[in-house]
Scaffold this motif. Structure first.
Motif, mmCIF file in Angstrom:
data_model
loop_
_atom_site.group_PDB
_atom_site.id
_atom_site.type_symbol
_atom_site.label_atom_id
_atom_site.label_comp_id
_atom_site.label_asym_id
_atom_site.label_seq_id
_atom_site.Cartn_x
_atom_site.Cartn_y
_atom_site.Cartn_z
ATOM 1 N N ARG A 27 0.945 -0.686 0.287
ATOM 2 C CA ARG A 27 0.098 0.066 0.080
ATOM 3 C C ARG A 27 1.306 1.405 0.496
ATOM 4 N N ALA A 28 2.101 1.325 1.218
ATOM 5 C CA ALA A 28 2.497 1.968 0.990
ATOM 6 C C ALA A 28 3.419 2.453 -0.723
ATOM 7 N N ARG A 29 4.116 1.444 -1.185
ATOM 8 C CA ARG A 29 4.334 1.816 -2.592
ATOM 9 C C ARG A 29 4.011 2.196 -3.434
ATOM 10 N N SER A 30 2.207 1.684 -3.631
ATOM 11 C CA SER A 30 1.127 2.096 -4.300
ATOM 12 C C SER A 30 1.199 3.385 -4.430
ATOM 13 N N GLN A 31 1.107 3.713 -2.876
ATOM 14 C CA GLN A 31 0.296 5.356 -2.480
ATOM 15 C C GLN A 31 1.321 6.411 -3.058
ATOM 16 N N ALA A 32 2.709 5.833 -2.925
ATOM 17 C CA ALA A 32 3.626 6.576 -3.092
ATOM 18 C C ALA A 32 3.009 7.454 -5.183
ATOM 19 N N PHE A 33 2.642 6.755 -6.026
ATOM 20 C CA PHE A 33 2.662 6.384 -7.032
ATOM 21 C C PHE A 33 0.945 7.486 -7.344
ATOM 22 N N PHE A 34 0.131 7.269 -6.273
ATOM 23 C CA PHE A 34 -1.388 8.336 -6.535
ATOM 24 C C PHE A 34 -0.725 9.194 -5.609
ATOM 25 N N ASP A 35 -0.106 9.626 -4.894
ATOM 26 C CA ASP A 35 -0.282 11.027 -4.634
ATOM 27 C C ASP A 35 1.228 11.484 -5.496
ATOM 28 N N LYS A 36 1.382 11.014 -6.811
ATOM 29 C CA LYS A 36 1.795 12.082 -8.194
ATOM 30 C C LYS A 36 0.471 12.040 -9.135
ATOM 31 N N GLY A 37 -0.211 11.557 -8.274
ATOM 32 C CA GLY A 37 -1.572 11.792 -9.995
ATOM 33 C C GLY A 37 -1.130 10.215 -10.631
ATOM 34 N N LEU A 38 -0.153 9.004 -10.146
ATOM 35 C CA LEU A 38 -0.604 8.123 -11.180
ATOM 36 C C LEU A 38 -0.556 6.904 -10.305
ATOM 37 N N THR A 39 -0.211 6.110 -11.577
ATOM 38 C CA THR A 39 -0.872 4.622 -10.611
ATOM 39 C C THR A 39 0.653 3.085 -10.854
ATOM 40 N N PRO A 40 1.009 2.408 -10.643
ATOM 41 C CA PRO A 40 1.922 1.770 -10.503
ATOM 42 C C PRO A 40 2.520 1.169 -12.197
ATOM 43 N N VAL A 41 1.316 0.529 -12.185
ATOM 44 C CA VAL A 41 1.353 0.432 -14.045
ATOM 45 C C VAL A 41 1.554 1.467 -14.755
ATOM 46 N N LEU A 42 2.669 1.413 -15.188
ATOM 47 C CA LEU A 42 2.516 2.615 -16.686
ATOM 48 C C LEU A 42 2.401 2.147 -18.038
ATOM 49 N N ASP A 43 3.122 3.189 -18.764
ATOM 50 C CA ASP A 43 2.523 3.285 -19.695
ATOM 51 C C ASP A 43 3.348 1.753 -20.558
ATOM 52 N N ASP A 44 4.696 1.830 -20.228
ATOM 53 C CA ASP A 44 5.025 0.458 -20.792
ATOM 54 C C ASP A 44 5.401 -0.972 -20.175
ATOM 55 N N GLY A 45 4.785 -0.575 -19.280
ATOM 56 C CA GLY A 45 5.061 -2.046 -18.089
ATOM 57 C C GLY A 45 5.119 -1.791 -17.001
ATOM 58 N N HIS A 46 5.326 -2.708 -15.838
ATOM 59 C CA HIS A 46 4.589 -2.346 -14.453
ATOM 60 C C HIS A 46 5.741 -3.262 -13.460
ATOM 61 N N PHE A 47 5.086 -2.932 -12.214
ATOM 62 C CA PHE A 47 6.580 -3.658 -11.633
ATOM 63 C C PHE A 47 5.953 -5.340 -10.875
ATOM 64 N N VAL A 48 7.026 -6.418 -10.659
ATOM 65 C CA VAL A 48 7.350 -6.969 -10.033
ATOM 66 C C VAL A 48 7.800 -7.424 -9.163
ATOM 67 N N ALA A 49 7.246 -7.815 -7.912
ATOM 68 C CA ALA A 49 8.198 -8.296 -6.880
ATOM 69 C C ALA A 49 8.961 -9.483 -7.370
ATOM 70 N N LYS A 50 10.558 -9.020 -7.111
ATOM 71 C CA LYS A 50 11.197 -10.737 -7.372
ATOM 72 C C LYS A 50 11.674 -11.384 -6.269
#
Length: 124
Positions: A27-50
């Motif tokens: 939630r904290a990682r996602s909120q960092a994106f939301f605070d900038k008006g974005l989502t963790p899903v970007l135009d060219d991809g997204h992030f996964v836990a490795k």
């Protein structure tokens, strides 16, 4: 990011169930994106836990107010590592190190472009 512990987060004894600490950090990682008006899903991809290394130090309980702090540890071409720490007031309860890989929508690991790297640096 502040998070309150609700009944759904706990076991029958009112102690936060171990997997919910991962949810709080997500939630904290996602909120960092939301605070900038974005989502963790970007135009060219997204992030996964490795890879995740978790250290459970003390228990949080029903009703506690927790604070999740996030810090960038390392940035590579197609991934970055964060350290996230969960506190109750000044007391450290939980810490994790998470390696997040940037992948395309097809699921292949993909190098981050300059703009994506700059975004990650600005968020964390």
């Amino acid at each position: 990011m502040k998070i309150r512990v609700y009944y759904e987060d706990t076991d029958t004894g009112g102690i936060v169930y171990h997997s919910n600490y991962l949810n709080f950090c997500e939630r904290a990682r996602s909120q960092a994106f939301f605070d900038k008006g974005l989502t963790p899903v970007l135009d060219d991809g997204h992030f996964v836990a490795k890879k995740i290394i978790a250290d459970y130090l003390k228990s949080a309980k029903l009703g506690d107010i927790l604070d999740v702090k996030t810090e960038l540890i390392e940035m590579k071409a197609a991934s970055f590592t964060l350290k996230q720490t969960v506190y109750k007031e000044a007391e450290k309860l939980f810490e994790l190190e998470i390696l997040l890989a940037h992948i395309s929508f097809e699921g292949a690991i993909k190098k981050m472009d300059k703009e994506t790297k700059e975004l990650i640096l600005s968020l964390f």
